[in-house]
Structure formats: structure tokens, C-alpha cells
Design a protein around this motif. Sequence first.
Motif, PDB file in Angstrom:
ATOM      1  N   LYS A  43       4.313   4.174  -3.564  1.00 42.95           N
ATOM      2  CA  LYS A  43       5.058   4.089  -1.685  1.00 42.95           C
ATOM      3  C   LYS A  43       4.055   4.123  -0.829  1.00 42.95           C
ATOM      4  N   ASP A  44       2.263   3.748  -1.651  1.00 44.16           N
ATOM      5  CA  ASP A  44       1.950   3.324   0.345  1.00 44.16           C
ATOM      6  C   ASP A  44       1.280   2.602   0.013  1.00 44.16           C
ATOM      7  N   ALA A  45       1.558   1.384  -0.649  1.00 47.30           N
ATOM      8  CA  ALA A  45       1.180   0.286  -0.896  1.00 47.30           C
ATOM      9  C   ALA A  45       1.767  -0.884   0.631  1.00 47.30           C
ATOM     10  N   ASP A  46       0.725  -1.240   1.050  1.00 50.49           N
ATOM     11  CA  ASP A  46       1.230  -2.542   2.271  1.00 50.49           C
ATOM     12  C   ASP A  46       2.195  -3.565   1.534  1.00 50.49           C
ATOM     13  N   LEU A  47       3.128  -3.458   1.724  1.00 56.35           N
ATOM     14  CA  LEU A  47       4.719  -4.013   0.897  1.00 56.35           C
ATOM     15  C   LEU A  47       4.288  -5.333   2.034  1.00 56.35           C
ATOM     16  N   ASP A  48       3.791  -5.671   3.426  1.00 63.84           N
ATOM     17  CA  ASP A  48       4.201  -6.427   4.418  1.00 63.84           C
ATOM     18  C   ASP A  48       3.165  -7.780   3.237  1.00 63.84           C
ATOM     19  N   GLY A  49       1.862  -7.384   3.067  1.00 62.48           N
ATOM     20  CA  GLY A  49       1.337  -7.898   2.341  1.00 62.48           C
ATOM     21  C   GLY A  49       1.376  -8.661   0.948  1.00 62.48           C
ATOM     22  N   ILE A  50       2.107  -7.159  -0.184  1.00 64.84           N
ATOM     23  CA  ILE A  50       2.593  -8.028  -0.791  1.00 64.84           C
ATOM     24  C   ILE A  50       3.389  -9.382  -1.143  1.00 64.84           C
ATOM     25  N   ILE A  51       4.418  -8.548   0.265  1.00 63.59           N
ATOM     26  CA  ILE A  51       5.959  -9.870   0.081  1.00 63.59           C
ATOM     27  C   ILE A  51       5.266 -11.182   0.439  1.00 63.59           C
ATOM     28  N   ASP A  52       4.106 -11.349   1.199  1.00 68.64           N
ATOM     29  CA  ASP A  52       3.446 -12.405   2.284  1.00 68.64           C
ATOM     30  C   ASP A  52       2.811 -13.291   0.741  1.00 68.64           C
ATOM     31  N   ARG A  53       2.049 -12.352  -0.073  1.00 70.35           N
ATOM     32  CA  ARG A  53       1.486 -13.247  -1.143  1.00 70.35           C
ATOM     33  C   ARG A  53       2.544 -13.949  -2.568  1.00 70.35           C
ATOM     34  N   ALA A  54       3.230 -12.867  -2.505  1.00 68.62           N
ATOM     35  CA  ALA A  54       4.391 -13.904  -3.673  1.00 68.62           C
ATOM     36  C   ALA A  54       5.276 -15.064  -2.984  1.00 68.62           C
ATOM     37  N   VAL A 112      14.486 -13.556 -10.390  1.00 68.42           N
ATOM     38  CA  VAL A 112      14.783 -12.437 -10.175  1.00 68.42           C
ATOM     39  C   VAL A 112      13.702 -11.620 -11.308  1.00 68.42           C
ATOM     40  N   GLY A 113      12.612 -12.381 -11.960  1.00 66.99           N
ATOM     41  CA  GLY A 113      12.101 -11.355 -12.294  1.00 66.99           C
ATOM     42  C   GLY A 113      11.172 -11.180 -11.149  1.00 66.99           C
ATOM     43  N   MET A 114       9.846 -11.205 -10.917  1.00 61.37           N
ATOM     44  CA  MET A 114       8.700 -11.403 -10.508  1.00 61.37           C
ATOM     45  C   MET A 114       9.486 -10.151  -8.962  1.00 61.37           C
ATOM     46  N   ASN A 115      10.998 -10.234  -8.831  1.00 62.51           N
ATOM     47  CA  ASN A 115      11.683  -9.318  -7.971  1.00 62.51           C
ATOM     48  C   ASN A 115      11.426  -7.734  -8.167  1.00 62.51           C
ATOM     49  N   VAL A 116      12.194  -7.953  -9.579  1.00 66.61           N
ATOM     50  CA  VAL A 116      12.602  -6.887 -10.387  1.00 66.61           C
ATOM     51  C   VAL A 116      11.335  -5.918 -10.692  1.00 66.61           C
ATOM     52  N   PHE A 117       9.573  -7.026 -11.458  1.00 63.34           N
ATOM     53  CA  PHE A 117       8.466  -6.368 -10.880  1.00 63.34           C
ATOM     54  C   PHE A 117       7.976  -5.625 -10.247  1.00 63.34           C
ATOM     55  N   LEU A 118       8.435  -6.618  -9.089  1.00 61.99           N
ATOM     56  CA  LEU A 118       7.449  -6.747  -7.587  1.00 61.99           C
ATOM     57  C   LEU A 118       7.870  -4.974  -7.174  1.00 61.99           C
ATOM     58  N   GLU A 139      13.942 -16.428   0.750  1.00 63.47           N
ATOM     59  CA  GLU A 139      13.038 -15.732  -0.056  1.00 63.47           C
ATOM     60  C   GLU A 139      12.452 -14.826   0.430  1.00 63.47           C
ATOM     61  N   ARG A 140      11.405 -14.642   0.951  1.00 65.31           N
ATOM     62  CA  ARG A 140      10.681 -13.475   1.972  1.00 65.31           C
ATOM     63  C   ARG A 140      11.831 -12.497   1.915  1.00 65.31           C
ATOM     64  N   GLU A 141      12.781 -12.756   3.010  1.00 64.35           N
ATOM     65  CA  GLU A 141      13.391 -11.950   3.115  1.00 64.35           C
ATOM     66  C   GLU A 141      15.136 -10.871   2.426  1.00 64.35           C
ATOM     67  N   ALA A 142      14.363 -11.773   1.529  1.00 66.79           N
ATOM     68  CA  ALA A 142      15.069 -11.345   0.356  1.00 66.79           C
ATOM     69  C   ALA A 142      14.644 -10.064  -0.192  1.00 66.79           C
ATOM     70  N   LEU A 143      13.560 -10.565  -0.536  1.00 67.81           N
ATOM     71  CA  LEU A 143      12.350  -9.499  -1.627  1.00 67.81           C
ATOM     72  C   LEU A 143      12.009  -8.479  -0.740  1.00 67.81           C
ATOM     73  N   ALA A 144      11.931  -8.719   0.991  1.00 68.17           N
ATOM     74  CA  ALA A 144      11.048  -7.631   1.625  1.00 68.17           C
ATOM     75  C   ALA A 144      12.640  -6.716   1.612  1.00 68.17           C
ATOM     76  N   ALA A 145      14.107  -7.144   1.543  1.00 73.34           N
ATOM     77  CA  ALA A 145      14.992  -6.670   1.496  1.00 73.34           C
ATOM     78  C   ALA A 145      15.365  -5.204   0.519  1.00 73.34           C
ATOM     79  N   PHE A 146      15.167  -6.252  -0.902  1.00 71.09           N
ATOM     80  CA  PHE A 146      15.472  -5.304  -2.187  1.00 71.09           C
ATOM     81  C   PHE A 146      14.097  -4.496  -2.373  1.00 71.09           C
ATOM     82  N   LEU A 147      13.023  -4.394  -1.913  1.00 72.00           N
ATOM     83  CA  LEU A 147      11.908  -3.942  -1.760  1.00 72.00           C
ATOM     84  C   LEU A 147      12.011  -2.414  -1.280  1.00 72.00           C
TER      85      LEU A 147
END
Length: 212
Positions: A187-198, A172-178, A103-111
Amino acid sequence: MNDRPADAEAPQSEVARTPRTARGRKTLRALLDAAAEEFGAKGFHATGITDITRRAGVALGSFYTYFPSKEDIFRALVTDMSAQVREAVGPHVKAAPGALEGEREALAAFLRFVSRQQLIYRIIDEAEFVAPDAYAEHYRSTAARIAERLQAGAARGELREDVGEAEAWAIVGMNVFLGLRYGVWEKDADLDGIIDRANRLLADGLRRRDGD
């Protein structure tokens, strides 16, 4: 050459077909990519078929070889974008060592996907009104894939035994809104940090614990 007006509907007998040749597949791909740009930039109602064919470099008559109407290419585009998301995410999920990592990798790939294809949000949102069947199928199929992954993780003893459809729709809802917040708006967010928190949020809610 087909001289039908740009936005006129073709007879229903003219059904879009999967191209059998490389040239046909290239033309279809060009039409879908051009439709994504045009619909994404201007919206469904402000876009004409000639806008799509002009951007794609395809003759107007050739358009009707693949799509009976503007509504049909829009519906096909929603389905195509859904497939693109699936193809972008799937290999990363399969390569993950466990359910939560998947699920972590799914969110990362989606972002990563939405950061490249930001028009997906306008197109999918507009589909709720233009092609509600394709809109619903996009989310239903996404949730079904996630539910299947969660249930597989539960069967392996990694996740709670009762995880299923409701948890899948929540993801689904979490990933869509993230994706909207951090893949489109910023565009300059710390995506790794966001993904880890999610992922920690998911782990706290999904992981099987002693006694479950």
C-alpha cells in the motif's frame, strides 16, 4: 414474505429485472455491495444468501425479486465490478491528450480503483470456477476496449500500425498484476514511479518510429 430456504434456487421464471424505481435501484445496489463484502471476505461457497441480505438490510424475499439464486448474484457482481472498473478508468482515458498518455492514465485510475476495492481480485479469480462466462467476459471486454484505444491511436499516427488484440491482452496482463502487486499487496508503493516505468515499457514497444 418469501420463506424459501436461504440457498434454495428460485424458479427459472423469476428473472432478475432492472429496477424501475429509485427505491428498487437502491435495494439492488445494497445487495451487490453486500455480496461484494461477503463473497470477498468468505468466498462463494461459504457465503449464504442470508449473509448477503443481512448485511444489505434487505428481506430474504426481496432478494428473489432481483436474483433467482446465489450463483446469479455472483455473476451479476462480476459484471457490476467490470462496469465499475470501466467507469473509473474511462473518463481519465478520454481526457488524456494522446494514446500513450491514455494508457498511463488508465493504469493510474485502475491502481487507484483496486486500492479501494481490493476484494475485486478474490471475486474475479473465483469467478473462473463459479461463473466462467462472466469471468471470460470481464477480460474479453477489457481487452476489447484497450484494443479499440490502441487502434485509434494507430489511426492517428501515434502508435505502430500493427497494434491490436495481442498488445491489448498484454496490457491487460500487465495492469492486472501491477494492480495486485502495488494496489493490494503493497500500500506504500511509489505509484507514480511504477506508472511511469510501465508507461515507458509501453512507449518503447508501441510508439510509431520513423520507417514503421
